[in-house]
Design an enzyme around this catalytic site. Structure first.
Site, PDB file in Angstrom:
ATOM      1  N   ASP A 140     -12.598  18.872 -40.700  1.00  0.00           N
ATOM      2  CA  ASP A 140     -13.329  19.417 -39.558  1.00  0.00           C
ATOM      3  C   ASP A 140     -13.908  18.308 -38.681  1.00  0.00           C
ATOM      4  O   ASP A 140     -14.892  17.671 -39.038  1.00  0.00           O
ATOM      5  CB  ASP A 140     -14.457  20.314 -40.080  1.00  0.00           C
ATOM      6  CG  ASP A 140     -15.194  21.042 -38.972  1.00  0.00           C
ATOM      7  OD1 ASP A 140     -14.682  21.086 -37.832  1.00  0.00           O
ATOM      8  OD2 ASP A 140     -16.282  21.579 -39.240  1.00  0.00           O
ATOM      9  N   ASP A 317     -12.071  20.037 -31.778  1.00  0.00           N
ATOM     10  CA  ASP A 317     -12.513  20.523 -33.084  1.00  0.00           C
ATOM     11  C   ASP A 317     -11.333  21.013 -33.917  1.00  0.00           C
ATOM     12  O   ASP A 317     -10.792  22.087 -33.667  1.00  0.00           O
ATOM     13  CB  ASP A 317     -13.524  21.658 -32.842  1.00  0.00           C
ATOM     14  CG  ASP A 317     -14.098  22.225 -34.123  1.00  0.00           C
ATOM     15  OD1 ASP A 317     -13.696  21.789 -35.215  1.00  0.00           O
ATOM     16  OD2 ASP A 317     -14.955  23.114 -34.030  1.00  0.00           O
TER      17      ASP A 317
END
Length: 431
Positions: A140, A317
């Site tokens: 992430d 992201d």
């Protein structure tokens, strides 16, 4: 370039001519999670509440090497980071994969469900004993904390057995992270954490003792945050930042390739860029905030001549599946597509458009336009016989800063303070 390919979350693979019915289950769950994940985004982007930036890239030059691997075709070429092409094969055949000291490649598994690529996870090693304990972590770039379950009987995934590691110790500080409805909590701890030959002797991470039921079905055990440590809830440097500080990596950059619609093939390349995952040069855009990996999103366009000016900060992201924009920008964007309309049956933020509409969608970062493949933009038909399809750009709605976009993508260069995008092998036409 297809959005969310050579580093970032790809949409599920689908042929534009193949009927695919949109399943809103995972998209609506992701929206709920983003509310928690980006709850502090406005203050972070304003410079409020940040941890000190330790600049772990000191001593590293902007990324130019190493390039790992080679394209495996008889007349293949590899394009380096300056855009110059170099021959990679000779009469003897394809050049073998090159492994370089100071690099590590973490293979990623794609969790495919409901026609979407939900998350990508890989193996991370914990503890000082040999063999070390292996846990799986979601990759992430939109957060900066590492956490895994530790001695947790109620957690759904595997748990690190701290009592088996002589180097494990707790820091006596509470730790918790919220992801919308989901939350994990415990305390901060330190131990040896490794990926391949790269290892941090005293890596701080969240030793999770409790997790909400939202995580019960997750295929991974924990999460590896790769954003800047300035936004870490632990207030400690990230795993990759510690690798840089200890000068273990050959380059102060990491690259992420997310395979489309297949369990195997994804990868994080720590300290390196894997040329076998790309089919074109890297193009760079400057980071505008050392918090999230963020770029200036200047414009969205449909079919080149129509565009929506934007003055947004885009968080790149890998932990997010779709593209999210502020309400007003999203409505202006879909107004460029004839026949598009809101799809409130799925919830606020969704739009549909006629499936047979020819689209050439582009996003412009730092003056460079990147195209979104129509098959990626199309999330599926509203029903098997419907002429309408759901668009892959959603409105953020209330609770988010009005200047924030959330997008997934490629190579992250600390010393260069920039993000590079490269055309992924996922975009290569089949033979």
């Amino acid at each position: 370039m297809k959005i969310k390919r050579s580093a970032g979350r790809p949409f599920a693979q689908r042929n534009a001519d193949t009927p695919h019915v949109f399943d809103p289950t995972y998209a609506t769950a992701e929206i709920s999670g983003l509310l928690g994940k980006y709850a502090q985004a406005e203050q972070f982007l304003s410079g409020v509440g940040l941890n000190p930036d330790t600049h772990p890239e000191k001593g590293y030059a902007p990324f130019t090497h190493p390039l790992i691997g080679a394209l495996n075709s008889t007349n293949a070429t590899v394009t380096n980071t300056t855009g110059a092409a170099n021959a990679t094969n000779d009469a003897s055949g394809p050049r073998p994969i090159v492994q370089i000291p100071g690099t590590a490649q973490m293979a990623l598994t794609d969790d495919v469900a409901g026609g979407m690529d939900i998350l990508y996870y890989g193996n991370l090693e914990f503890g000082s004993h040999s063999p070390s304990q292996v846990l799986t972590v979601d990759i992430d770039t939109g957060s900066a904390d590492l956490w895994v379950p530790v001695n947790c009987r109620s957690c759904a995934g595997d748990s690190f057995r701290a009592y088996e590691s002589s180097s494990y110790h707790t820091l006596g500080q509470r730790f918790s992270v919220s992801y919308g409805a989901g939350k994990v909590s415990g305390s901060l701890a330190q131990d040896v954490v490794s990926v391949g030959p790269l290892s941090v002797a005293q890596q701080t991470f969240g030793a999770v003792k409790s997790e909400t039921e939202d995580f019960y079905d997750a295929p991974s055990d924990g999460l590896l945050g790769l954003a800047f440590g300035s936004i870490a809830q632990s207030r400690q440097p990230t795993f990759f930042e510690n690798l840089m500080t200890s000068k273990q990596v050959a380059s102060g950059a990491f690259a992420v390739h997310l395979q489309r619609d297949q369990a195997a093939g994804g990868e994080v390349c720590f300290g390196c860029f894997d040329t076998t995952k790309a089919i074109g040069p890297i193009t760079w855009s400057p980071v505008v905030s050392r918090t999230y990996w963020s770029l200036g999103l200047n414009k969205l366009a449909v079919n080149q001549w129509q565009g929506v000016p934007a003055n947004l900060t885009a968080a790149i992201d890998t932990g997010t599946t779709l593209i999210y924009l502020p309400d007003d920008v999203t409505s202006q964007f879909y107004a460029l597509i004839p026949g598009s309309k809101q799809a409130l049956e799925y919830g606020a933020g969704f739009y549909t458009y006629p499936c047979d509409t020819p689209l050439a969608v582009t996003l412009t970062f730092g003056g460079r336009a990147y195209s979104v493949d129509p098959a990626d933009f199309n999330l599926g038909r509203t029903s098997a016989a419907s002429p309408d399809c759901v668009g892959g750009i959603l409105a953020l709605g209330q609770g988010f800063p009005d200047n924030l976009a959330i997008i997934g993508y490629s190579i992250y260069d600390y010393p260069g303070n920039r993000i590079g995008f490269a055309l992924s092998v996922n975009n290569k036409d089949p033979p």
